[in-house]
Design an enzyme around this catalytic site. Structure first.
Site, mmCIF file in Angstrom:
data_model
loop_
_atom_site.group_PDB
_atom_site.id
_atom_site.type_symbol
_atom_site.label_atom_id
_atom_site.label_comp_id
_atom_site.label_asym_id
_atom_site.label_seq_id
_atom_site.Cartn_x
_atom_site.Cartn_y
_atom_site.Cartn_z
ATOM 1 N N GLY A 25 -3.609 19.547 -21.226
ATOM 2 C CA GLY A 25 -2.940 19.214 -19.971
ATOM 3 C C GLY A 25 -2.108 17.953 -19.995
ATOM 4 O O GLY A 25 -1.456 17.620 -18.994
ATOM 5 N N LYS A 26 -2.082 17.225 -21.102
ATOM 6 C CA LYS A 26 -1.300 15.990 -21.177
ATOM 7 C C LYS A 26 0.201 16.300 -21.204
ATOM 8 O O LYS A 26 0.621 17.429 -21.451
ATOM 9 C CB LYS A 26 -1.673 15.200 -22.432
ATOM 10 C CG LYS A 26 -3.142 14.845 -22.553
ATOM 11 C CD LYS A 26 -3.627 13.939 -21.448
ATOM 12 C CE LYS A 26 -5.071 13.514 -21.704
ATOM 13 N NZ LYS A 26 -5.620 12.723 -20.585
ATOM 14 N N ASN A 27 1.017 15.276 -20.993
ATOM 15 C CA ASN A 27 2.468 15.473 -21.087
ATOM 16 C C ASN A 27 2.846 16.048 -22.441
ATOM 17 O O ASN A 27 3.724 16.902 -22.542
ATOM 18 C CB ASN A 27 3.198 14.150 -20.865
ATOM 19 C CG ASN A 27 3.130 13.672 -19.437
ATOM 20 O OD1 ASN A 27 2.097 13.809 -18.783
ATOM 21 N ND2 ASN A 27 4.209 13.100 -18.927
#
Length: 368
Positions: free
Chosen positions: A183-185
């Site tokens: 879910g990180k950038n």
């Protein structure tokens, strides 16, 4: 009506699916599954992206934090100053490295590390670990001053591509760790992380410790453990890294739309950007001044993917009871824990989706 997810991983995957499929097939054909050329290429590219000399891939972001601390060879049991308003992994990594978390509160406006408190607590500590929260950097020039010569370890798990005064996340401290949780950038298709630094000796120490303390097969120079990036994750990360700047720009545009849609809504405080920061909006978290949990439930029932970061602060977690902090120790962090509501945020978020989020949120808040 379709649900709106908090994070839409399918949309990002659709943009890179063919490229990733080809890369994975090449790795499978090569047999170089752990480390190998793909990981080495990603490490070079990510180091360049961060403006530093070295990057070392790890199995996950928590390991990356632990490895960064271990590479510094700090005094066992020494205190590491960090903000209470963070994910538990920040403090967890400190304990795993044989050190002691020393918590401080955050500022009321941006919820970033309270530098004045940190300056007081560094006396007798061995390191200072600021957390770059929700996509923006801590006030690093003040953090470095507060450190008073102690090593600064950046927790950059939420700030890939962010900058302060034009200087990238990961390039301020002696060493920095980041997470590539999906879910990180910049997210992998599983767990992965990295440590970045300008110091070659620190980078080599991280690589050595994360590979069982071994630079040569069956020769173990120091105690280590297994935390290596696999080549399949490197394929995904290389593909996404090429698009990260554009995706971060799309996040900024989405944040601006939220600001306009929600501006002036009574009972809702919008997130603020610290002057000098180039925000990448990993999360867009508003503060609800009454019945946050009721608003949360109402939006979820309406198919809006909202969340809370973080409902129970580190110092009130049962696992960290031994630190001796009780309720009321960090009032800003505790207040935020009961107010924050994270809205959907991802590069492909449409204006229509945001309008629906804003209208549903406004209706829910007005009913309180």
């Amino acid at each position: 009506m379709n649900d709106i997810p908090l994070v839409d991983l399918h949309a990002s995957h659709a943009e890179i699916a063919d490229e990733v499929r080809a890369g994975i097939e090449a790795v499978l054909a090569s047999g170089a599954y752990i480390k190998g050329p793909e990981v080495a290429a990603f490490e070079r590219e990510f180091a360049g992206f961060c403006g530093v000399g070295h990057a070392v891939g790890t199995a996950n972001g928590t390991d990356a934090l632990e490895l960064a601390l271990r590479a510094l060879e700090l005094e066992p049991g020494g205190g590491v100053v960090l903000p209470a308003n963070t994910f538990v992994a920040t403090a967890e990594a400190v304990v795993r490295a044989g050190l002691t978390p020393v918590l401080v509160d955050v500022d009321e406006e941006h919820l970033l590390i309270d530098v004045e408190q940190a300056a007081e607590r560094v006396r007798g500590a061995v390191a200072l670990m600021p957390v770059h929260l929700n996509g923006q950097l801590a006030p690093m020039e003040r953090v470095l001053e507060a450190a008073d010569g102690l090593p600064v370890v950046e927790d950059g798990a939420q700030s890939q591509g962010a900058a302060r005064h034009g200087r990238a996340s990961g390039s301020w401290g002696r060493i920095s760790a980041t997470s590539f949780y999906p879910g990180k950038n910049l997210g992998a298709y599983g767990d992965a992380g990295a440590v970045v630094t300008d110091e070659a000796e620190l980078a080599e120490a991280v690589r050595l410790i994360g590979d069982h303390g071994s630079a040569r097969k069956y020769v173990h120079e120091r105690f280590g453990f297994n935390s290596r990036m696999d080549a399949l994750q490197a394929v995904v990360l290389r593909s996404k890294l090429r698009r990260l700047s554009a995706w971060n720009e799309a996040r900024r545009a989405a944040a601006e739309r939220y600001d306009k849609l929600l501006g002036g809504l009574e009972g809702v405080a919008l997130p603020r950007t610290l002057p000098g920061n180039e925000h990448v909006w990993h999360l867009y978290a508003v503060r609800i001044d009454r019945d946050r949990d009721g608003v949360l439930a109402e939006l979820q029932q309406a198919g809006i993917g909202v969340g809370v970061h973080y409902p129970v602060p580190v110092h009130l977690q049962p696992a960290f009871r031994q630190l001796g902090y009780g309720e009321g120790a960090f009032p800003v962090t505790e207040r935020a824990a009961g107010q924050l509501l994270t809205l959907p945020m991802f590069p492909q978020l449409t204006e229509g989706q945001q309008v629906r989020v804003a209208e549903t949120l406004a209706a829910a808040v007005r009913r309180r």
